[in-house]
Design an enzyme around this catalytic site. Sequence first.
Site, PDB file in Angstrom:
ATOM      1  N   TYR A   1       0.861  -1.182   0.000  1.00 25.07           N
ATOM      2  CA  TYR A   1       0.000   0.000   0.000  1.00 25.07           C
ATOM      3  C   TYR A   1       0.893   1.226   0.000  1.00 25.07           C
ATOM      4  O   TYR A   1       1.858   1.302   0.756  1.00 25.07           O
ATOM      5  CB  TYR A   1      -0.880  -0.002   1.258  1.00 25.07           C
ATOM      6  CG  TYR A   1      -1.721   1.252   1.431  1.00 25.07           C
ATOM      7  CD1 TYR A   1      -2.770   1.544   0.559  1.00 25.07           C
ATOM      8  CD2 TYR A   1      -1.469   2.138   2.485  1.00 25.07           C
ATOM      9  CE1 TYR A   1      -3.537   2.687   0.738  1.00 25.07           C
ATOM     10  CE2 TYR A   1      -2.245   3.269   2.670  1.00 25.07           C
ATOM     11  CZ  TYR A   1      -3.280   3.544   1.791  1.00 25.07           C
ATOM     12  OH  TYR A   1      -4.046   4.673   1.975  1.00 25.07           O
TER      13      TYR A   1
ATOM     14  N   ASP B   1       9.352   2.743  -0.558  1.00 27.03           N
ATOM     15  CA  ASP B   1       8.356   3.381   0.282  1.00 27.03           C
ATOM     16  C   ASP B   1       8.655   2.965   1.724  1.00 27.03           C
ATOM     17  O   ASP B   1       8.263   1.881   2.161  1.00 27.03           O
ATOM     18  CB  ASP B   1       6.946   2.962  -0.151  1.00 27.03           C
ATOM     19  CG  ASP B   1       5.873   3.613   0.711  1.00 27.03           C
ATOM     20  OD1 ASP B   1       6.224   4.234   1.734  1.00 27.03           O
ATOM     21  OD2 ASP B   1       4.686   3.490   0.358  1.00 27.03           O
TER      22      ASP B   1
ATOM     23  N   LYS C   1       4.903   8.823   8.826  1.00 28.86           N
ATOM     24  CA  LYS C   1       4.681   8.194  10.136  1.00 28.86           C
ATOM     25  C   LYS C   1       5.708   8.610  11.197  1.00 28.86           C
ATOM     26  O   LYS C   1       5.593   9.699  11.747  1.00 28.86           O
ATOM     27  CB  LYS C   1       4.547   6.673   9.959  1.00 28.86           C
ATOM     28  CG  LYS C   1       3.321   6.379   9.074  1.00 28.86           C
ATOM     29  CD  LYS C   1       2.830   4.967   9.003  1.00 28.86           C
ATOM     30  CE  LYS C   1       1.496   4.957   8.262  1.00 28.86           C
ATOM     31  NZ  LYS C   1       1.397   4.077   7.137  1.00 28.86           N
TER      32      LYS C   1
HETATM   33  C1  LIG Z   1       0.720   4.652   5.797  1.00 30.94           C
HETATM   34  C2  LIG Z   1       1.438   4.400   4.519  1.00 30.94           C
HETATM   35  C3  LIG Z   1       1.348   5.277   3.435  1.00 30.94           C
HETATM   36  C4  LIG Z   1       0.379   6.428   3.410  1.00 30.94           C
HETATM   37  O1  LIG Z   1       0.637   7.359   4.376  1.00 30.94           O
HETATM   38  P1  LIG Z   1      -0.554   8.375   4.805  1.00 30.94           P
HETATM   39  O2  LIG Z   1       0.124   9.305   5.745  1.00 30.94           O
HETATM   40  O3  LIG Z   1      -1.606   7.513   5.432  1.00 30.94           O
HETATM   41  O4  LIG Z   1      -1.020   9.024   3.563  1.00 30.94           O
HETATM   42  C5  LIG Z   1       2.147   5.063   2.343  1.00 30.94           C
HETATM   43  N1  LIG Z   1       2.988   4.011   2.302  1.00 30.94           N
HETATM   44  C6  LIG Z   1       3.093   3.142   3.316  1.00 30.94           C
HETATM   45  C7  LIG Z   1       4.071   2.028   3.230  1.00 30.94           C
HETATM   46  C8  LIG Z   1       2.306   3.299   4.447  1.00 30.94           C
HETATM   47  O5  LIG Z   1       2.372   2.399   5.429  1.00 30.94           O
END
Ligand SMILES: *Cc1c(COP(=O)(O)O)cnc(C)c1O
Length: 426
Positions: A142, A237, A265
């Site tokens: 994701y 990511d 995060k």
């Molecule tokens: C949480 C997450 C996102 C999206 O981040 P948001 O702050 O919720 O938009 C993108 N990539 C990964 C791997 C994530 O865990």
Amino acid sequence: MGKNEEFFLRAQQCIPGGVNSPVRAFKKVGGTPRFIIKGQGPYMFDAEGKRYIDHVLSWGPLILGHCHPEVISAVKEQVNSGTSYGAPTELEILMAEEICNAIPSIEQVRFVNSGTEATMSAIRLARAYTKRKTIVKFEGCYHGHVDSLLAKAGSGAMTFSLPDSSGVPSEITATTAVLKYNDIAGFKSFMDKNGESVAAVIVEPVAGNMGVVLPEKGFLETLRQSTLENKALLIFDEVITGFRLCYGGFQDILGIRPDITCLGKIIGGGMPVGAFGASRDIMSMLAPSGPVYQAGTLSGNPVAMAAGLATLKVLKRENPYPGLEKTMSEFSNEVLDIAKSAGLAFTINHIGSMAGLFFNKGPVKGLDTVMQSDTQAYADLFHYLLDQGIYIAPSPFEAFFISTAHVRDVMEKTLYSMKEYVMNQA
Ligand SMILES: *Cc1c(COP(=O)(O)O)cnc(C)c1O
């Protein structure tokens, strides 16, 4: 009617589904979402005053637990001087320097407000830099709710795929290829045929959005080698893994340098932050230096920068990573032992402070095996633990987290309740 239920009914009148992000609604496990009024260390308290050990931790950011005193005081101090200026601050420089120093593949970084913004901008940048269109992603990864990334494979392994969400035109996901996580041969054969049209390959170096799935030996190395050969960019990511597994990216443990890194995060310390960074060469494509437009009214927000900097400072000073790994390993081994002796088909994938709990005999290596898990059993466990005052993700496909505040006696309570649940099943 309890407060949680009352709030949920009211919320559903004025907010779609009663929540501002879908998994919060408990749809996958049933029941009433808890409305939270307070967090403290490893705990959250709901509107009815019930205390929970929190293993969601705001879906990842709170590696220091709720209300770490240094984070709170940094935020308070900044708030006293203002919440936003729309003009540059030294805090942004300090934060950028910290990230560039910690992650060698990042020479320059730009701050945004969420992980979604980071991946969306990284992809735009990669397409501009390579002058190509195709983006490769992997099933079960994701990357936020970016239109072109809301796609997963159909039944075929290597298909240009259809959108996951209504409102995303198929023309947009038509430029996204979705391959299987950990399938080295599948990736190679895709690149042999299509490598020249690929702008970027985006991957979670540890998949944390289908439970937790670890990269098999050679998978990420193959992505690096093949993207180099094909002059495509590799995007890691690291929104979940950044500053979670060491002081820096998981890339620094792996010894692999991606071209672009996305963060979020943890680096926001619980405030809304995302970031993407790369070499100076790639980042200079961004406005105002270059032709790729990217902007944000609140980007690099001083309160968010203060929270992030305070979090990084504590992580750097205390190096909690070996301790978190030890706590999670011991916990996982004990749960697995119990599950095994009870004859339960159960698997835990874990690394550092993150774990995936699967009602599945395993091994769980990708979305196919993740999907074979018993989701009803997970929902039962969820509600059992919730009753006991333990809050795990309200979905079988999300990570189980611990923080530095999850000390031994806190973890023992979670372990004890999980044991009880397993015993009841046997
Ligand atoms: C949480 C997450 C996102 C999206 O981040 P948001 O702050 O919720 O938009 C993108 N990539 C990964 C791997 C994530 O865990």
